[in-house]
Every structure is written in structure tokens, then in C-alpha cells.
Design an enzyme around this catalytic site. Structure first.
Site, PDB file in Angstrom:
ATOM      1  CE1 TYR A 113      37.153  37.043  42.277  1.00  0.00           C
ATOM      2  CE2 TYR A 113      36.270  38.418  40.659  1.00  0.00           C
ATOM      3  CZ  TYR A 113      36.961  38.260  41.610  1.00  0.00           C
ATOM      4  OH  TYR A 113      37.771  39.198  42.207  1.00  0.00           O
ATOM      5  CE  LYS A 132      42.692  36.651  41.819  1.00  0.00           C
ATOM      6  NZ  LYS A 132      41.376  36.381  41.453  1.00  0.00           N
ATOM      7  NE  ARG A 166      43.545  52.741  23.344  1.00  0.00           N
ATOM      8  CZ  ARG A 166      43.359  53.281  22.302  1.00  0.00           C
ATOM      9  NH1 ARG A 166      43.065  52.201  21.374  1.00  0.00           N
ATOM     10  NH2 ARG A 166      43.530  54.536  21.861  1.00  0.00           N
ATOM     11  CG  ASP A 213      37.569  32.562  35.637  1.00  0.00           C
ATOM     12  OD1 ASP A 213      38.727  31.914  35.754  1.00  0.00           O
ATOM     13  OD2 ASP A 213      36.849  33.262  36.387  1.00  0.00           O
TER      14      ASP A 213
HETATM   15  C1  LIG Z   1      40.181  36.716  40.850  1.00  0.00           C
HETATM   16  C2  LIG Z   1      39.345  36.270  39.687  1.00  0.00           C
HETATM   17  C3  LIG Z   1      38.620  36.786  38.698  1.00  0.00           C
HETATM   18  C4  LIG Z   1      39.025  38.505  38.605  1.00  0.00           C
HETATM   19  O1  LIG Z   1      40.041  38.710  38.230  1.00  0.00           O
HETATM   20  P1  LIG Z   1      40.794  40.307  38.749  1.00  0.00           P
HETATM   21  O2  LIG Z   1      42.261  40.018  38.296  1.00  0.00           O
HETATM   22  O3  LIG Z   1      40.717  40.214  40.285  1.00  0.00           O
HETATM   23  O4  LIG Z   1      40.078  41.301  37.995  1.00  0.00           O
HETATM   24  C5  LIG Z   1      37.946  36.113  37.907  1.00  0.00           C
HETATM   25  N1  LIG Z   1      37.899  34.804  38.206  1.00  0.00           N
HETATM   26  C6  LIG Z   1      38.420  34.161  39.174  1.00  0.00           C
HETATM   27  C7  LIG Z   1      38.146  32.679  39.288  1.00  0.00           C
HETATM   28  C8  LIG Z   1      39.112  34.611  40.028  1.00  0.00           C
HETATM   29  O5  LIG Z   1      39.739  34.127  41.139  1.00  0.00           O
END
Ligand SMILES: *Cc1c(COP(=O)(O)O)cnc(C)c1O
Length: 386
Positions: free
Chosen positions: A98, A195, A46, A170
Site C-alpha cells: 500500500y 475497505k 480511548r 496486511d
Molecule cells: C487502504 C489501505 C491501507 C490504509 O488504510 P486507511 O484506512 O486508508 O488508513 C493499508 N493497506 C491496504 C492494503 C489498504 O488498501
């Protein structure tokens, strides 16, 4: 060294013991120590794991940070960043973000008496006007989701710092290939590694990258204290994903551009939202802030209602009907019923996430096949004269 060279070599030195070009996946939960109270580099997975560390090292380099922290998901990463906040604090967040971030802010953090306001961060005056003495964090996405709104990251950094706030970006949609927010003044970069970084729809992961050592130490403490770390298999897959990230992203952008331009000529489509098009609000900022391409995400509004958009999303054969994005296979979805269903309807409407909006993630298939697929779906869900 250039980005794509660093993506392959930084953090990926051959295994010193065996010379293996690809390091082993360290599944160990715990590590033998040199002595009681004497600690080796790793003690418990961890707190740190060699496979995770390799991915973090490469990603930190690509984003220009002092360090990266890899999490079990993007939401775990965002949550960790939000744990920097205290009760009474106010977060200012972009209005098309998101859906899961919206939910975290409105339905989880509000219980700790953390307030949130949404603002169209493309409008810097509106950002400035929404800041209160309690605002400690500005959280943005550029391009935004699902409207592809463009936010001037450097200008937001200036505003945030003038008010003693942190700027979190983000960067999932843009990836470090196209935008490196830390270089533009942001304090925290967040990724859903699920992604583009993973890139193959076969893992969940997230990451935070920062350029300030003190902030890194605070976030590391929070990550270790709460425990939502990325596992070794996912870490390995993310390291592998980074090696082809630039090639994938640039090719996907090229196809997305072709699809956007093709859709824009179609009478069944009312509006195409793609930052690469000159008619897109914020195009000039995107051109300055994004490195040579405009992303492989786009959305468009059909000349039709909720039912027509739903039919369209359900009628493609290559574009898979699924949330998520950034992988080799193209995806299609209807934000109103899928990715942004967690928004209150009023927030959706005020911020332009309409019932007829369709969002697509362009993969690595050939443009011609994707175009034909969309054309077919449009033809059976909307009449040409509508
Ligand atoms: C998918 C996504 C998230 C969240 O990510 P997870 O891996 O699904 O928890 C946050 N921000 C954006 C822009 C995303 O496309």
C-alpha cells in the site's frame, strides 16, 4: 460454527438490558466508576468502548486471534504496529505494498532511525538474503498492491521466526474470508477496515489482530498511549459490515474472476494480474493459502502509454475513478498517478508498477454491466490494432 455464522453471532449477543438484537451505539466519552480507584469494565473511551469492543470481539474471532484493536484508520493501525520498533531497527517490507505504508516507512519512521528495505516477498531467497542482524519485522501483503503478487505467508513466518523477527500481514485485500494469516504463523494481522470490512465506502477504520497475549498487551498499551482509536459509529458500521463480509467477498470474487478472464482475451490488454488465473505467478500458493477464491482486486496493463491508461481510467461510467477498494461499488484507478504516486519513480519502475497499469476493485454490480463499461472505456482510449 462456520465463519459466516460467527460473523453474525460472536460479539453480537442481544443487549442484556433491553433484548435489542442490535446493541446501542455507545457515544459516551467516559463511564461512572464504582469507587475511587475501583475500575469498572470501561472507564474512558480511548481505553475501551463497548461498541468498539463488540467489533473487536467479532474480528478477533474471525481471524483466530486472542484479541483485536480497532483504530481510526488502517494507517493508524499500521503505525501502532510499527511503534513496536526501536531506533536502529530494520523493517523488511514487500515491494508492492500500500502506498501509504511505503510513505510511513520511508518518510516518517526513517526520522526515528528505523531503516526499511523493500523486497519481492514472492521470492523467499530474496527475503532471506535481505535480513540483517537489525531486522526485527517483516511486513507483507498477499495479494500485493497493485501487482497482486502472492507471498507464501507460512514460509515467511518460518523465516521470520528463525531470525527472531515478527511477521506482520496486511490482510486488507484477502480479508479473513479468504486468508487467515495467524493460522499460517503470522504474529500480527492488520486491516484497513475502510475497505471490505466496512464495505460501503462510508467509513475510515483499521484494526490489528494478534494471537499472543503478551503482544496484544503491548499493542493495547501503545494504542491507548497514542490514542488513534476507532469511534463508536465506525465501530457499529464495521460490526454490521462483518455480518455480510463473506457473502460480499465471495460474490465480488466471482465477478472479478469473470472480468479477469474476459480482459485476458482482449488484444488491447497486454497482461492481466489476477491470482486466480493459472498464468499468475504464485497461483499455486494462492490456491493453497486462499480459501476457495482469489480476491476481488485485479490489475492489468494496457497496450499503451501513461496517457492511454489515464484516459481509460477517466472514461468508465460505472467504475468510479477513485482510490480505495473493497466496497459495493466498483472502482478504477491508475497506480502510477494515484495510489502509488508516493513511491519514488525508481522504486515504481524497478518493482513493475508501470505507467500503463490499471487497478480495479470489483464491486457488487452485474458482471455484464461492468464488462460493457470497461469495453467502452478501452475502445475510446486505445485503438484495437495497437
Ligand atoms: C487502504 C489501505 C491501507 C490504509 O488504510 P486507511 O484506512 O486508508 O488508513 C493499508 N493497506 C491496504 C492494503 C489498504 O488498501
Amino acid at each position: 460454527m462456520q465463519f459466516r455464522t460467527r460473523a453474525i453471532h460472536v460479539g453480537n449477543e442481544p443487549d442484556p438490558q433491553t433484548g435489542a438484537l442490535v446493541r446501542p451505539i455507545y457515544v459516551a466519552a467516559t463511564f461512572a466508576q464504582p469507587g475511587a480507584g475501583e475500575w469498572g469494565e470501561f472507564d474512558y473511551s480511548r481505553s475501551g468502548n463497548p461498541t468498539r469492543k463488540a467489533f473487536e470481539t467479532t474480528l478477533a474471532n474471525l481471524e483466530g486471534g486472542v484479541g483485536a484493536l480497532a483504530f481510526a484508520s488502517g494507517m493508524a493501525a499500521t503505525h501502532c504496529a510499527m511503534l513496536l520498533l526501536s531506533s536502529g531497527d530494520h523493517v523488511l517490507s514487500g515491494s508492492d505494498i500500500y502506498g501509504g505504508t511505503y510513505r510511513l516507512l520511508h518518510r516518517v519512521l526513517d526520522r526515528s532511525d528505523i531503516r526499511v528495505s523493500l523486497v519481492s516477498t514472492g521470492d523467499l531467497k530474496a527475503v532471506e538474503a535481505a535480513i540483517t542482524p537489525k531486522t526485527t519485522m517483516l511486513w507483507i501483503e498477499s495479494p500485493g498492491n497493485p501487482l497482486m503478487s502472492i507471498t507464501d505467508i507460512a514460509a515467511c513466518a518460518e523465516i521470520a521466526h528463525r531470525h527472531g523477527m515478527l511477521l506482520g500481514v496486511d490482510n486488507t485485500f484477502a480479508t479473513p474470508v479468504l486468508t487467515r494469516p495467524l493460522e499460517l504463523g503470522a504474529d500480527i494481522v492488520m486491516h484497513s477496515a475502510t475497505k471490505y470490512i466496512g464495505g460501503h465506502s462510508d467509513l475510515l477504520g483499521g484494526a490489528l489482530v494478534v494471537k499472543d497475549k503478551t503482544l496484544f498487551d503491548q499493542l493495547y498499551f501503545l494504542q491507548n498511549a497514542t490514542g488513534a482509536v476507532m469511534g463508536p459509529l465506525e465501530s457499529f458500521l464495521c460490526s454490521r459490515g462483518l455480518k455480510t463480509l463473506e457473502l460480499r467477498v465471495r460474490e465480488q470474487c466471482r465477478t472479478a474472476r469473470q472480468i479477469a478472464d474476459w480482459l485476458a482475451t482482449d488484444p488491447r490488454v497486454a497482461k492481466v494480474r489476477y491470482p486466480g488465473r493459472a498464468d499468475h505467478l504464485g497461483h499455486a500458493i494462492a490456491k493453497r493459502q486462499m480459501d476457495g477464491a482469489f480476491g476481488a482486486m485485479l490489475s492489468f496493463e494496457v497496450r499503451g502509454d501513461f496517457a492511454a491508461a489515464k484516459r481509460l481510467a477517466e472514461s468508465t461510467k460505472l467504475f468510479q475513478l477513485a482510490v480505495s477498494l473493497g466496497a459495493v461499488e466498483s472502482l478504477i484507478e491508475q497506480p502510477a498517478s494515484m495510489s502509488h504516486a508516493s513511491y519514488h519513480r525508481d522504486d515504481r519502475m524497478t518493482h513493475g508498477i508501470s505507467d500503463g497499469l490499471i487497478r480495479i476493485s470489483v464491486g457488487l454490480e452485474a458482471f455484464e454491466d461492468l464488462r460493457d463499461d470497461l469495453n467502452y472505456a478501452l475502445s475510446i482510449s486505445l485503438s484495437p490494432s495497437a
